[in-house]
Design a protein around this motif. Structure first.
Motif, PDB file in Angstrom:
ATOM      1  N   LEU A   1       2.622 -99.508 -58.640  1.00 30.27           N
ATOM      2  CA  LEU A   1       2.801 -98.453 -59.822  1.00 30.27           C
ATOM      3  C   LEU A   1       4.397 -98.397 -60.244  1.00 30.27           C
ATOM      4  CD1 LEU A   1       0.766 -95.663 -58.234  1.00 30.27           C
ATOM      5  CD2 LEU A   1       0.804 -96.342 -60.377  1.00 30.27           C
TER       6      LEU A   1
ATOM      7  N   TYR B   1      10.133 -99.413 -63.242  1.00 27.27           N
ATOM      8  CA  TYR B   1      11.261 -98.798 -62.595  1.00 27.27           C
ATOM      9  C   TYR B   1      12.174 -99.978 -62.088  1.00 27.27           C
ATOM     10  CZ  TYR B   1       8.320 -94.685 -61.548  1.00 27.27           C
ATOM     11  OH  TYR B   1       7.488 -93.594 -61.953  1.00 27.27           O
TER      12      TYR B   1
ATOM     13  N   VAL C   1       5.124 -80.126 -56.766  1.00 27.32           N
ATOM     14  CA  VAL C   1       5.457 -80.090 -58.198  1.00 27.32           C
ATOM     15  C   VAL C   1       6.942 -79.566 -58.544  1.00 27.32           C
ATOM     16  CG1 VAL C   1       4.090 -79.578 -60.330  1.00 27.32           C
ATOM     17  CG2 VAL C   1       3.307 -78.894 -58.028  1.00 27.32           C
TER      18      VAL C   1
ATOM     19  N   ASN D   1       5.407 -99.183 -64.202  1.00 34.22           N
ATOM     20  CA  ASN D   1       6.010 -98.230 -64.839  1.00 34.22           C
ATOM     21  C   ASN D   1       7.489 -98.274 -65.363  1.00 34.22           C
ATOM     22  OD1 ASN D   1       4.039 -95.960 -65.195  1.00 34.22           O
ATOM     23  ND2 ASN D   1       3.971 -96.123 -63.109  1.00 34.22           N
TER      24      ASN D   1
ATOM     25  N   GLU E   1      -2.507-101.892 -61.026  1.00 35.04           N
ATOM     26  CA  GLU E   1      -1.890-100.314 -61.253  1.00 35.04           C
ATOM     27  C   GLU E   1      -2.858 -99.368 -60.225  1.00 35.04           C
ATOM     28  OE1 GLU E   1      -1.143 -99.144 -64.908  1.00 35.04           O
ATOM     29  OE2 GLU E   1      -0.245 -97.240 -64.306  1.00 35.04           O
TER      30      GLU E   1
ATOM     31  N   GLU F   1      -1.417 -83.930 -64.322  1.00 38.73           N
ATOM     32  CA  GLU F   1      -2.633 -83.416 -63.802  1.00 38.73           C
ATOM     33  C   GLU F   1      -2.131 -82.875 -62.280  1.00 38.73           C
ATOM     34  OE1 GLU F   1      -5.646 -86.461 -63.432  1.00 38.73           O
ATOM     35  OE2 GLU F   1      -5.200 -87.300 -65.388  1.00 38.73           O
ATOM     36  N   ALA F   2      -1.451 -83.052 -61.678  1.00 39.83           N
ATOM     37  CA  ALA F   2      -1.014 -82.664 -60.459  1.00 39.83           C
ATOM     38  C   ALA F   2      -0.425 -81.148 -61.013  1.00 39.83           C
ATOM     39  CB  ALA F   2      -0.121 -83.316 -59.704  1.00 39.83           C
TER      40      ALA F   2
ATOM     41  N   TRP G   1       3.583 -87.651 -67.726  1.00 43.31           N
ATOM     42  CA  TRP G   1       4.974 -88.180 -67.103  1.00 43.31           C
ATOM     43  C   TRP G   1       4.816 -89.120 -65.927  1.00 43.31           C
ATOM     44  CZ3 TRP G   1       8.559 -85.569 -63.297  1.00 43.31           C
ATOM     45  CH2 TRP G   1       9.903 -86.017 -63.498  1.00 43.31           C
ATOM     46  N   LYS G   2       5.356 -90.445 -66.051  1.00 47.22           N
ATOM     47  CA  LYS G   2       5.354 -91.312 -65.179  1.00 47.22           C
ATOM     48  C   LYS G   2       6.892 -91.354 -64.267  1.00 47.22           C
ATOM     49  CE  LYS G   2       1.292 -93.171 -65.956  1.00 47.22           C
ATOM     50  NZ  LYS G   2       0.124 -93.092 -65.257  1.00 47.22           N
TER      51      LYS G   2
ATOM     52  N   TYR H   1      -0.905 -91.584 -57.476  1.00 44.01           N
ATOM     53  CA  TYR H   1      -1.612 -92.175 -58.507  1.00 44.01           C
ATOM     54  C   TYR H   1      -0.542 -92.031 -59.922  1.00 44.01           C
ATOM     55  CZ  TYR H   1      -5.660 -91.102 -55.769  1.00 44.01           C
ATOM     56  OH  TYR H   1      -6.527 -90.954 -54.741  1.00 44.01           O
ATOM     57  N   PHE H   2       0.454 -91.337 -59.398  1.00 48.54           N
ATOM     58  CA  PHE H   2       1.514 -91.044 -60.724  1.00 48.54           C
ATOM     59  C   PHE H   2       0.954 -90.475 -61.818  1.00 48.54           C
ATOM     60  CE2 PHE H   2       5.173 -94.380 -59.379  1.00 48.54           C
ATOM     61  CZ  PHE H   2       4.779 -94.057 -58.128  1.00 48.54           C
ATOM     62  N   ARG H   3       0.295 -89.271 -61.493  1.00 53.06           N
ATOM     63  CA  ARG H   3      -0.202 -88.547 -62.744  1.00 53.06           C
ATOM     64  C   ARG H   3       0.170 -87.293 -62.518  1.00 53.06           C
ATOM     65  NH1 ARG H   3      -5.407 -91.396 -62.297  1.00 53.06           N
ATOM     66  NH2 ARG H   3      -6.250 -89.455 -61.455  1.00 53.06           N
ATOM     67  N   MET H   4       1.322 -87.007 -62.742  1.00 49.86           N
ATOM     68  CA  MET H   4       2.145 -85.787 -62.489  1.00 49.86           C
ATOM     69  C   MET H   4       1.585 -84.747 -63.416  1.00 49.86           C
ATOM     70  SD  MET H   4       3.994 -85.408 -60.096  1.00 49.86           S
ATOM     71  CE  MET H   4       4.463 -83.801 -59.155  1.00 49.86           C
TER      72      MET H   4
ATOM     73  N   ASN I   1      -4.152 -98.097 -55.705  1.00 47.22           N
ATOM     74  CA  ASN I   1      -3.908 -96.913 -54.747  1.00 47.22           C
ATOM     75  C   ASN I   1      -5.217 -95.770 -54.952  1.00 47.22           C
ATOM     76  OD1 ASN I   1      -1.741 -97.683 -53.946  1.00 47.22           O
ATOM     77  ND2 ASN I   1      -0.357 -96.130 -54.949  1.00 47.22           N
ATOM     78  N   GLU I   2      -5.900 -95.928 -56.089  1.00 46.04           N
ATOM     79  CA  GLU I   2      -6.739 -94.903 -56.436  1.00 46.04           C
ATOM     80  C   GLU I   2      -8.284 -95.535 -55.753  1.00 46.04           C
ATOM     81  OE1 GLU I   2      -5.920 -93.268 -60.143  1.00 46.04           O
ATOM     82  OE2 GLU I   2      -7.573 -91.615 -59.700  1.00 46.04           O
TER      83      GLU I   2
END
Lengths: 293, 445, 300
Positions: free
Chosen positions: B118, B124, A135, B122, B405, C269-270, C49-50, C264-267, B408-409
């Motif tokens: 992803l 990028y 993190v 998003n 998207e 929740e992480a 945040w992505k 999963y790019f879900r910062m 991955n999950e």
């Protein structure tokens, strides 16, 4: 008087046997576990000398047949090992030297000196170890970007030196075992805290310096994620980065075990040398820490 | 909390300590700031544009990549800074997102499919759709310019397809007919019988009939071979379709009933490829990336053939299918010179670059169709010890993979339930229903 | 009397000044490098945040997502299980090995080097060999057991055995370092104390509990605290050996938050998971520090 002699004699004979049995079990225990300890290392060594198709033969060929030395030159052909060695050494030596100084100082401050805010500050240091690195990775990157440290070794050295709660904690705990009476005597004689630190603490803490030095060196030497994130240039790559280039990419390639193990064997050498060098500090001698009374 | 602690400390401290703190702060920060100032200054007066190119680089790819970059730099009159990343694609994506977050992303990035959806979703990287539309369709394999999350963001480097590799000695010894090419591929039944017949031994001397990586993308060939798919036409998961359950049951039978396929546990210990190379598996599904390893095998003769399929489900679209894997060049959203970057990318897939790729045996089948077809016979030189080398050229034997998207999950969930099925913890039916229930909400977000 | 007090207070003043100076490099470093990341992750708990752009505040949605996910409870349970198994085993094994290796036995250096080797073995090689040892068919463990007539079993690929099996590997990987720490600690205990005890007729157990444990207690305390902090954050071994499988049987909180954040790019929740973990570790560490007076002997 009489009875006590008897009983002592009685005890002595079984004591010899007891001791023999104990020694036997001690060695059996040590040897049994040594086998488990060394197995992966042996596999690493023998795999580095194998052909691809022999690596996963069962039963395991501990002595490769044929012995393939070519994996070692193969490694040098693929990556610039000499550069990797120097780069890794530069980082490891710098951060180890720095870590020893700052951690010994802070460990002394937190254990043998009293000042306001000591406990909360120490707590704050411990907190830095409790947040998972995953993190803090990106915010750290933002900081180093602000400092302009990306693609330098500074993000790998400076935080290890100045933000090393593990080291501070370890030094602190070890300094508790140095008797206060020793320090007090020096203080009464007019020694200031730095004087005590240099004249009494440091000479007393060779073992802990050796330990921390070894840990700190190994930590930098084996670090993978930090160099991966912060180093862009090929010429600045460290050894673990080079090692990773022999691993499966998680999709379109297979791990090249023989060469990976060859480079791992080469990389182990400095750590083993350092370990051998620190060995003498762990051998018990008559230490002066017993000067309590 | 930390801030609080610090503030409290500062309040608690007497003024003299504050002074000490300040002095120390200045001492600690001064060198770093000086350094930062020095590093921040860039060279000026250089006319050439400098582009940064970041890629995952395996040891033996590095030299070839550098050669290709030197060529691209020369053609386009730019400087290209090569930034290799080692490790896995998962390691690399951590670096990429950190760079994106800091606004420090290189101009060109080579990424693999597992990361691309992803990255595309998003923003990028920039949409290359308009540029790709202008390409000559005869020049490239256009179907490989797949959309990711609805956008064409990538120029493929090369194409990897999978095939069935087998140990010819074992087939000869067992007296089993070898698998065939795409004109007349094996059926699932033939395949299962052969796998069972090739299985022998137990414990340390166990030899499996078959091994495959337990990675949903890698067994999608079998899935298509049964007319199943991960997604339906609307892009929603179809993981409880009868065909999907059938193919899961097929694998579960191989592992549990026949014992002829290496279970996920074995595949974790010794990768399917390593099982095959050490003679512990008679057949393996792997891709062109292992050809260089196939050539190194001296203990036995190797062959290559098409994956099997279920002719009974032909009406549902079943065919002997291979998944193809791509990785490719993207241009990041922050790139200062996207046009120049595009030109560089085009030079990285031109004839000279293809030659360098093939010469070094990296990156699979070139995306440059004109060049690849002209050099078809020498692409995998020296040819491997196989009759059906064309099995590796079955690029058309694939199906489009809707890159969403949520992939991955979804992939993670499939792997999870697949393990539970092969362990016998869950029946195939229950597992597939649970899988559908678990993945559906991801798509409805 | 007044003179002594003046001397003491002068000493106290010196202590205060120099204490602050001695700890300042580390404290300042921690503030520079960790303050922002920790606060940032706290903000992320309430944000989406992505990675690109600024975090978008979304209230408690991340908390709802995490606490309603069954995987959270599975990972939490697994993490606690790891902690419960790994920490005592590590302390027990490394302390006993350290004491054995502290004896003047024949081949001491040799054994010490052997027990250090796990530290230098490449972690890729180590995890591969261990997965191999546990393999149901080719594995050495089942091979060994079959000699005693025990039927082969699944170790890693088994919902119930996977955590104990990985724990063995983690203990294997960590005891090398802890042995060194303990050896350094044992080295600091004066031999004269033992000699005195021997003259008094104390047996081995008495010597162990009356001398070794009290004298070593600061070190044991350190190893335990670090063991807990490390065990709560177990990531590498399950990641390399099972990738969380079979099913979710070896998911740990850190492994899960890595998946959530970087796959999963879900910062956001992480970040929630990391703060739950942080509070857990902080609580456990705090409790240990509270109770240290009962057994840790700082009065040398």
């Amino acid at each position: 008087m009489y009875s006590s002699t008897i009983s002592r004699n009685h005890r002595r004979i079984p004591a010899v046997i007891k001791k023999a049995v104990r020694t036997f079990f001690m060695y059996a225990f040590l040897i049994l576990f040594a086998y488990v300890m060394i197995l992966p290392f042996l596999w690493m060594l023998s795999t580095s000398l194998k052909e691809m198709q022999d690596i996963f033969k069962i039963p395991i060929q501990w002595i490769p047949d044929p012995i393939v030395w070519a994996n070692y030159p193969g490694v040098f052909k693929t990556v610039r090992m000499d550069l990797g060695y120097l780069n890794s050494l530069e980082i490891a030596v710098a951060s180890t030297a720095g870590t020893l100084i700052t951690c010994a100082m802070a460990g002394y401050g937190f254990s043998k000196l009293r000042f306001r805010g000591q406990a909360p500050l120490f707590g704050a240091l411990l907190i830095t170890m409790m947040i998972p690195g995953q993190v803090t990775l990106i915010p750290m990157y933002l900081i180093f970007k602000q400092f302009g440290w990306i693609n330098t070794y500074l993000p790998l050295i400076i935080p290890a030196v100045f933000c090393n709660a593990f080291g501070v904690f370890m030094f602190r705990q070890f300094y508790f075992s140095i008797p206060d009476s020793l320090l007090d005597a020096a203080k009464i004689d007019g020694c200031s805290p730095p004087g005590v630190f240099f004249r009494i603490i440091i000479p007393q803490s060779k073992g802990i310096f050796a330990t921390m030095g070894l840990f700190s060196f190994m930590g930098s030497w084996n670090a993978f994620l930090g160099p991966l994130i912060y180093i862009n240039k090929k010429s600045m790559q460290t050894l673990p980065l080079m090692m990773a280039s022999f691993r499966a990419t998680g999709g379109q390639s297979s791990t090249r075990w023989a060469e990976l193990m060859a480079i791992s064997c080469i990389a182990v050498v400095p750590v083993l040398i350092l370990y051998a060098a620190t060995q003498k500090y762990y051998v018990r001698s008559i230490v002066i820490t017993g000067m309590k009374n | 909390m930390f801030l609080l602690v610090c503030i409290i400390t500062f309040i608690l401290c007497e003024e003299e300590y504050m002074k000490i703190f300040k002095i120390c702060a200045v001492i600690a920060l001064a060198p770093s700031l000086t350094l930062a100032a020095c590093r921040g200054r860039t060279e000026s007066g250089n006319e050439k544009i400098t582009l940064r190119y970041e890629t995952l680089s395996e040891g033996r790819q590095t030299a070839a990549i550098e050669e290709m970059l030197a060529h691209a730099a020369e053609v386009n009159n730019v400087n290209i800074e090569f930034e290799p990343v080692t490790g896995s694609w998962w390691d690399m994506i951590q670096k990429v997102v950190a760079q994106v977050a800091a606004g420090d992303a290189p101009d060109i990035i080579r990424l693999a499919e597992s990361n691309l959806t992803l990255v595309a979703a998003n923003d990028y990287v920039i949409d290359l759709g308009p540029r790709i539309a202008k390409l000559d369709p005869n020049e490239y394999y256009m179907y490989t310019f797949r959309p990711y999350a609805g956008k064409q963001i990538m120029v493929p480097v090369g194409i990897y397809s999978q095939a069935l590799f087998y140990n010819r000695d074992m087939f000869a010894k067992a007296g089993i007919e070898e698998p065939r090419g795409y004109d007349n591929p094996w059926t699932f039944n033939e395949f299962r019988a052969a796998a069972k017949a090739l299985t022998s031994g137990s414990g340390a001397s166990k030899v499996y009939g078959f091994a495959i990586p337990f990675d949903p993308a890698k067994w999608s060939g079998f899935m298509w071979g049964n007319g199943a798919d991960y997604h339906d036409a609307n892009g929603m998961p179809s993981l409880n379709s009868p065909e999907f359950k059938e193919i899961c049951q097929f694998f579960v039978d191989l592992v549990r009933a026949d014992g002829s396929m290496a279970s996920p546990a074995n595949a974790q210990a010794i990768s399917p490829w390593d099982l095959f190379a050490s003679g512990k598996s008679a057949m393996v599904i792997t891709g062109q990336w292992d050809i260089i390893n196939v050539k190194a095998i001296t203990d036995f003769k190797t062959g290559v053939a098409a994956s099997p399929y279920n002719p009974g489900n032909r009406d549902k679209g079943a065919f002997a299918a291979e998944p193809i894997f791509l990785d490719g060049y993207c241009i990041t959203s922050g790139a200062a010179y996207p046009d120049k970057a595009w030109d560089v990318i085009m030079s990285l897939v031109d004839d000279t670059s293809c030659e360098i790729m093939v010469k070094n045996g990296i990156f699979g089948w070139p995306v440059n169709r004109r060049w690849a077809e002209a050099h078809q016979d020498t692409l995998f030189t020296p040819p491997i010890d196989a009759d059906q080398i064309e099995a590796l050229m079955g690029l058309e034997w694939t199906r489009n993979w809707p890159a969403l998207e949520t992939w991955n999950e979804t992939e993670m969930a499939i792997t999870k339930y697949f393990q539970l099925m092969t362990l016998g913890e869950m029946s195939v039916n229950d597992a597939c229903e649970a899988l559908q229930r678990e993945t559906l909400p991801l798509y409805q977000r | 009397m007044a003179h002594v007090r003046a001397k003491k207070s002068k000493l106290g003043r010196e202590d205060r000044i120099w204490g602050t100076i001695f700890v300042v490099p580390q404290v300042l470093g921690a503030a520079t490098f960790m303050l922002f990341p920790i606060l940032f992750s706290l903000v992320l708990c309430f944000a989406e945040w992505k990675f690109a752009g600024n975090p978008r505040l979304i209230g408690f949605a991340n908390f709802r997502a995490i606490f309603s996910s069954p995987t959270f409870y599975v990972s939490l349970r697994n993490t606690l299980l790891f902690v419960v198994i790994v920490v005592p085993m590590t302390v027990l094994f490394s302390l006993s090995f350290a004491m054995l290796l502290d004896h003047k036995i024949i081949g001491r250096t040799f054994f010490r080097t052997l027990y250090f080797l796990p530290n230098v073995t490449s972690s890729v090689a180590a995890s591969l060999v261990w997965v191999w040892i546990f393999d149901p068919d080719f594995g050495m463990l089942n091979g060994l057991l079959s000699r005693f007539g025990i039927p082969p079993m699944q170790w890693l690929y088994n919902m119930r055995m996977v955590i104990p099996s990985i724990s063995v590997v983690i203990v294997w990987m960590t005891i090398g370092n802890n042995i060194i720490i303990f050896l350094a600690g044992l080295n600091n205990i004066s031999q004269t104390l033992y000699e005195a005890a021997e003259i008094d007729g104390a047996n081995w157990w008495q010597r162990f509990f009356r001398i070794t444990v009290p004298m070593l207690s600061p070190t044991i305390f350190f190893v335990m605290i670090m063991g807990f902090i490390g065990a709560f954050q177990i990531f590498n071994e399950p990641y390399m050996m099972t990738n969380g499988g079979p099913g979710e049987a070896s998911y740990t909180l850190v492994l899960w938050l890595y998946f959530i954040g970087f796959r999963y790019f879900r910062m956001g929740e992480a970040a929630v998971v990391s703060w739950v973990l942080f509070l857990l570790i902080a609580a456990v560490t705090f409790i240990q520090f509270k109770f240290q007076n009962r057994w840790v002997n700082y009065d040398v």
